[in-house]
Design a protein around this motif. Structure first.
Motif, PDB file in Angstrom:
ATOM      1  N   GLU A  28      -7.549 -28.320  -8.466  1.00 44.27           N
ATOM      2  CA  GLU A  28      -7.478 -28.534  -9.915  1.00 44.27           C
ATOM      3  C   GLU A  28      -6.030 -28.596 -10.382  1.00 44.27           C
ATOM      4  OE1 GLU A  28      -9.703 -25.383 -11.678  1.00 44.27           O
ATOM      5  OE2 GLU A  28     -11.644 -26.324 -11.239  1.00 44.27           O
ATOM      6  N   GLN A  29      -5.202 -27.721  -9.863  1.00 47.41           N
ATOM      7  CA  GLN A  29      -3.790 -27.732 -10.233  1.00 47.41           C
ATOM      8  C   GLN A  29      -3.092 -28.993  -9.728  1.00 47.41           C
ATOM      9  OE1 GLN A  29      -2.281 -25.590 -12.351  1.00 47.41           O
ATOM     10  NE2 GLN A  29      -4.373 -24.860 -12.598  1.00 47.41           N
ATOM     11  N   ARG A  30      -3.516 -29.481  -8.575  1.00 52.76           N
ATOM     12  CA  ARG A  30      -2.948 -30.734  -8.055  1.00 52.76           C
ATOM     13  C   ARG A  30      -3.301 -31.914  -8.954  1.00 52.76           C
ATOM     14  NH1 ARG A  30      -4.492 -31.934  -2.290  1.00 52.76           N
ATOM     15  NH2 ARG A  30      -3.103 -33.683  -2.643  1.00 52.76           N
ATOM     16  N   VAL A  31      -4.530 -31.928  -9.496  1.00 49.54           N
ATOM     17  CA  VAL A  31      -4.929 -32.994 -10.420  1.00 49.54           C
ATOM     18  C   VAL A  31      -4.023 -32.986 -11.643  1.00 49.54           C
ATOM     19  CG1 VAL A  31      -6.713 -33.705 -12.063  1.00 49.54           C
ATOM     20  CG2 VAL A  31      -7.321 -33.234  -9.709  1.00 49.54           C
ATOM     21  N   LEU A  32      -3.771 -31.809 -12.186  1.00 49.53           N
ATOM     22  CA  LEU A  32      -2.912 -31.714 -13.364  1.00 49.53           C
ATOM     23  C   LEU A  32      -1.499 -32.197 -13.052  1.00 49.53           C
ATOM     24  CD1 LEU A  32      -4.071 -28.248 -14.727  1.00 49.53           C
ATOM     25  CD2 LEU A  32      -4.792 -30.531 -15.474  1.00 49.53           C
ATOM     26  N   ARG A  45       4.063 -39.585 -21.412  1.00 52.16           N
ATOM     27  CA  ARG A  45       4.910 -39.217 -22.545  1.00 52.16           C
ATOM     28  C   ARG A  45       4.078 -38.782 -23.753  1.00 52.16           C
ATOM     29  NH1 ARG A  45       7.443 -44.029 -23.599  1.00 52.16           N
ATOM     30  NH2 ARG A  45       8.645 -43.685 -21.712  1.00 52.16           N
ATOM     31  N   TYR A  46       2.880 -39.349 -23.900  1.00 54.86           N
ATOM     32  CA  TYR A  46       2.009 -39.032 -25.037  1.00 54.86           C
ATOM     33  C   TYR A  46       0.992 -37.933 -24.726  1.00 54.86           C
ATOM     34  CZ  TYR A  46       3.975 -43.193 -27.118  1.00 54.86           C
ATOM     35  OH  TYR A  46       4.855 -44.104 -27.637  1.00 54.86           O
ATOM     36  N   THR A  47       1.011 -37.421 -23.501  1.00 54.96           N
ATOM     37  CA  THR A  47       0.112 -36.330 -23.119  1.00 54.96           C
ATOM     38  C   THR A  47       0.800 -35.022 -23.447  1.00 54.96           C
ATOM     39  OG1 THR A  47      -0.716 -37.688 -21.301  1.00 54.96           O
ATOM     40  CG2 THR A  47      -1.241 -35.348 -21.247  1.00 54.96           C
ATOM     41  N   THR A  48       0.237 -34.285 -24.401  1.00 53.48           N
ATOM     42  CA  THR A  48       0.887 -33.051 -24.831  1.00 53.48           C
ATOM     43  C   THR A  48       0.357 -31.818 -24.119  1.00 53.48           C
ATOM     44  OG1 THR A  48      -0.664 -32.834 -26.670  1.00 53.48           O
ATOM     45  CG2 THR A  48       1.399 -33.986 -27.114  1.00 53.48           C
ATOM     46  N   ARG A  49      -0.904 -31.859 -23.703  1.00 56.66           N
ATOM     47  CA  ARG A  49      -1.505 -30.706 -23.033  1.00 56.66           C
ATOM     48  C   ARG A  49      -2.625 -31.194 -22.132  1.00 56.66           C
ATOM     49  NH1 ARG A  49      -5.162 -26.237 -25.852  1.00 56.66           N
ATOM     50  NH2 ARG A  49      -5.380 -24.858 -24.085  1.00 56.66           N
ATOM     51  N   ARG A  50      -2.830 -30.503 -21.006  1.00 59.33           N
ATOM     52  CA  ARG A  50      -3.923 -30.859 -20.097  1.00 59.33           C
ATOM     53  C   ARG A  50      -4.383 -29.620 -19.344  1.00 59.33           C
ATOM     54  NH1 ARG A  50       0.686 -33.885 -18.209  1.00 59.33           N
ATOM     55  NH2 ARG A  50       1.628 -32.801 -16.481  1.00 59.33           N
ATOM     56  N   PHE A  51      -5.708 -29.532 -19.167  1.00 63.18           N
ATOM     57  CA  PHE A  51      -6.281 -28.450 -18.374  1.00 63.18           C
ATOM     58  C   PHE A  51      -7.655 -28.877 -17.883  1.00 63.18           C
ATOM     59  CE2 PHE A  51      -7.760 -27.565 -22.651  1.00 63.18           C
ATOM     60  CZ  PHE A  51      -9.073 -27.147 -22.483  1.00 63.18           C
ATOM     61  N   ILE A  52      -8.162 -28.159 -16.870  1.00 68.27           N
ATOM     62  CA  ILE A  52      -9.474 -28.458 -16.285  1.00 68.27           C
ATOM     63  C   ILE A  52     -10.373 -27.245 -16.482  1.00 68.27           C
ATOM     64  CG2 ILE A  52     -10.743 -28.917 -14.163  1.00 68.27           C
ATOM     65  CD1 ILE A  52      -8.413 -30.469 -13.138  1.00 68.27           C
ATOM     66  N   ASP A  53     -11.599 -27.519 -16.928  1.00 64.67           N
ATOM     67  CA  ASP A  53     -12.596 -26.463 -17.094  1.00 64.67           C
ATOM     68  C   ASP A  53     -13.924 -26.968 -16.542  1.00 64.67           C
ATOM     69  OD1 ASP A  53     -13.770 -24.058 -17.930  1.00 64.67           O
ATOM     70  OD2 ASP A  53     -14.345 -24.937 -19.859  1.00 64.67           O
ATOM     71  N   ASN A  82      -9.246 -38.368  -8.330  1.00 64.03           N
ATOM     72  CA  ASN A  82      -9.940 -37.768  -7.186  1.00 64.03           C
ATOM     73  C   ASN A  82      -9.417 -38.318  -5.863  1.00 64.03           C
ATOM     74  OD1 ASN A  82     -11.559 -36.022  -8.657  1.00 64.03           O
ATOM     75  ND2 ASN A  82     -13.169 -37.540  -8.927  1.00 64.03           N
ATOM     76  N   LYS A  83      -9.075 -39.609  -5.824  1.00 68.54           N
ATOM     77  CA  LYS A  83      -8.492 -40.185  -4.611  1.00 68.54           C
ATOM     78  C   LYS A  83      -7.116 -39.599  -4.339  1.00 68.54           C
ATOM     79  CE  LYS A  83     -10.825 -44.608  -4.384  1.00 68.54           C
ATOM     80  NZ  LYS A  83     -10.704 -46.071  -4.540  1.00 68.54           N
ATOM     81  N   ALA A  84      -6.342 -39.388  -5.385  1.00 65.99           N
ATOM     82  CA  ALA A  84      -5.002 -38.830  -5.220  1.00 65.99           C
ATOM     83  C   ALA A  84      -5.050 -37.421  -4.643  1.00 65.99           C
ATOM     84  CB  ALA A  84      -4.259 -38.830  -6.556  1.00 65.99           C
ATOM     85  N   VAL A  85      -6.065 -36.654  -5.033  1.00 68.09           N
ATOM     86  CA  VAL A  85      -6.207 -35.287  -4.536  1.00 68.09           C
ATOM     87  C   VAL A  85      -6.894 -35.271  -3.173  1.00 68.09           C
ATOM     88  CG1 VAL A  85      -7.319 -33.059  -4.992  1.00 68.09           C
ATOM     89  CG2 VAL A  85      -6.185 -34.279  -6.815  1.00 68.09           C
ATOM     90  N   GLY A  86      -7.796 -36.209  -2.963  1.00 73.20           N
ATOM     91  CA  GLY A  86      -8.534 -36.244  -1.700  1.00 73.20           C
ATOM     92  C   GLY A  86      -9.818 -35.440  -1.732  1.00 73.20           C
ATOM     93  N   ALA A  87     -10.278 -35.115  -2.935  1.00 71.37           N
ATOM     94  CA  ALA A  87     -11.522 -34.368  -3.093  1.00 71.37           C
ATOM     95  C   ALA A  87     -12.088 -34.680  -4.471  1.00 71.37           C
ATOM     96  CB  ALA A  87     -11.267 -32.863  -2.984  1.00 71.37           C
ATOM     97  N   THR A  88     -13.384 -34.440  -4.647  1.00 69.48           N
ATOM     98  CA  THR A  88     -14.008 -34.647  -5.955  1.00 69.48           C
ATOM     99  C   THR A  88     -13.763 -33.407  -6.803  1.00 69.48           C
ATOM    100  OG1 THR A  88     -15.684 -36.036  -4.937  1.00 69.48           O
ATOM    101  CG2 THR A  88     -16.147 -35.212  -7.146  1.00 69.48           C
ATOM    102  N   VAL A  89     -12.807 -33.514  -7.691  1.00 67.71           N
ATOM    103  CA  VAL A  89     -12.426 -32.391  -8.545  1.00 67.71           C
ATOM    104  C   VAL A  89     -12.819 -32.681  -9.991  1.00 67.71           C
ATOM    105  CG1 VAL A  89     -10.495 -30.995  -9.366  1.00 67.71           C
ATOM    106  CG2 VAL A  89     -10.497 -31.852  -7.015  1.00 67.71           C
ATOM    107  N   VAL A  90     -12.531 -33.889 -10.452  1.00 64.95           N
ATOM    108  CA  VAL A  90     -12.795 -34.279 -11.839  1.00 64.95           C
ATOM    109  C   VAL A  90     -14.115 -35.033 -11.901  1.00 64.95           C
ATOM    110  CG1 VAL A  90     -11.929 -35.594 -13.804  1.00 64.95           C
ATOM    111  CG2 VAL A  90     -10.317 -34.433 -12.300  1.00 64.95           C
ATOM    112  N   THR A  91     -15.029 -34.551 -12.751  1.00 66.93           N
ATOM    113  CA  THR A  91     -16.297 -35.246 -12.953  1.00 66.93           C
ATOM    114  C   THR A  91     -16.347 -35.950 -14.308  1.00 66.93           C
ATOM    115  OG1 THR A  91     -17.301 -33.222 -13.813  1.00 66.93           O
ATOM    116  CG2 THR A  91     -17.576 -33.668 -11.459  1.00 66.93           C
ATOM    117  N   GLU A  92     -15.523 -35.500 -15.241  1.00 68.29           N
ATOM    118  CA  GLU A  92     -15.486 -36.069 -16.588  1.00 68.29           C
ATOM    119  C   GLU A  92     -14.095 -35.861 -17.180  1.00 68.29           C
ATOM    120  OE1 GLU A  92     -16.498 -38.077 -19.795  1.00 68.29           O
ATOM    121  OE2 GLU A  92     -17.934 -37.784 -18.187  1.00 68.29           O
ATOM    122  N   ILE A  93     -13.725 -36.760 -18.108  1.00 72.30           N
ATOM    123  CA  ILE A  93     -12.463 -36.622 -18.836  1.00 72.30           C
ATOM    124  C   ILE A  93     -12.781 -36.566 -20.319  1.00 72.30           C
ATOM    125  CG2 ILE A  93     -10.251 -37.672 -19.427  1.00 72.30           C
ATOM    126  CD1 ILE A  93     -10.184 -38.951 -16.699  1.00 72.30           C
TER     127      ILE A  93
END
Length: 96
Positions: A28-32, A45-53, A82-93
C-alpha cells in the motif's frame, strides 16, 4: 559446517515482510509512492493528499477539471498502479 547459498537482499526483505505479515501494508505504501511515477509530475502537482483504506485509494485533487478527467481514466490507473507494485493492492479509486 556448509555455508548456505547467497540470496539477493530483495528476496531476504520480501521473505521477512511475508513472515511478519506486513507485506500488504508495504505494498500500500509503495502504491502511494509510485502514484507520482504512474501519472507524472503534471498530475501529481494537483494531488494534495492520498491514502489507502481497505483497497480504496483516496486522492484529493485540487483541480476540478483534472478530477473529472481522471475519473474517466480510473480503470487504467488501477491497472497501472497494480502493475507497478506487482500485486493487486488497489481495487477502487475515490477522487475528492
Amino acid at each position: 559446517m556448509k555455508r548456505p547459498e547467497p540470496k539477493l537482499i530483495a528476496d531476504i526483505i520480501k521473505e521477512k515482510l511475508m513472515t511478519d505479515g506486513i507485506e500488504s501494508r508495504f505494498n500500500e505504501q509503495r502504491v502511494l509512492y509510485l502514484w507520482q511515477e504512474v501519472v507524472g509530475p503534471g498530475v501529481n502537482r494537483y494531488t494534495t493528499r492520498r491514502f489507502i483504506d481497505r483497497g480504496v485509494l483516496h486522492l484529493y485533487i485540487s483541480s476540478a477539471s483534472l478530477k473529472n478527467e481522471l475519473s474517466f481514466m480510473r480503470p487504467r490507473l488501477i491497472d497501472a498502479l497494480n502493475k507497478a507494485v506487482g500485486a493487486t493492492v488497489v481495487t477502487e479509486i475515490q477522487f475528492h
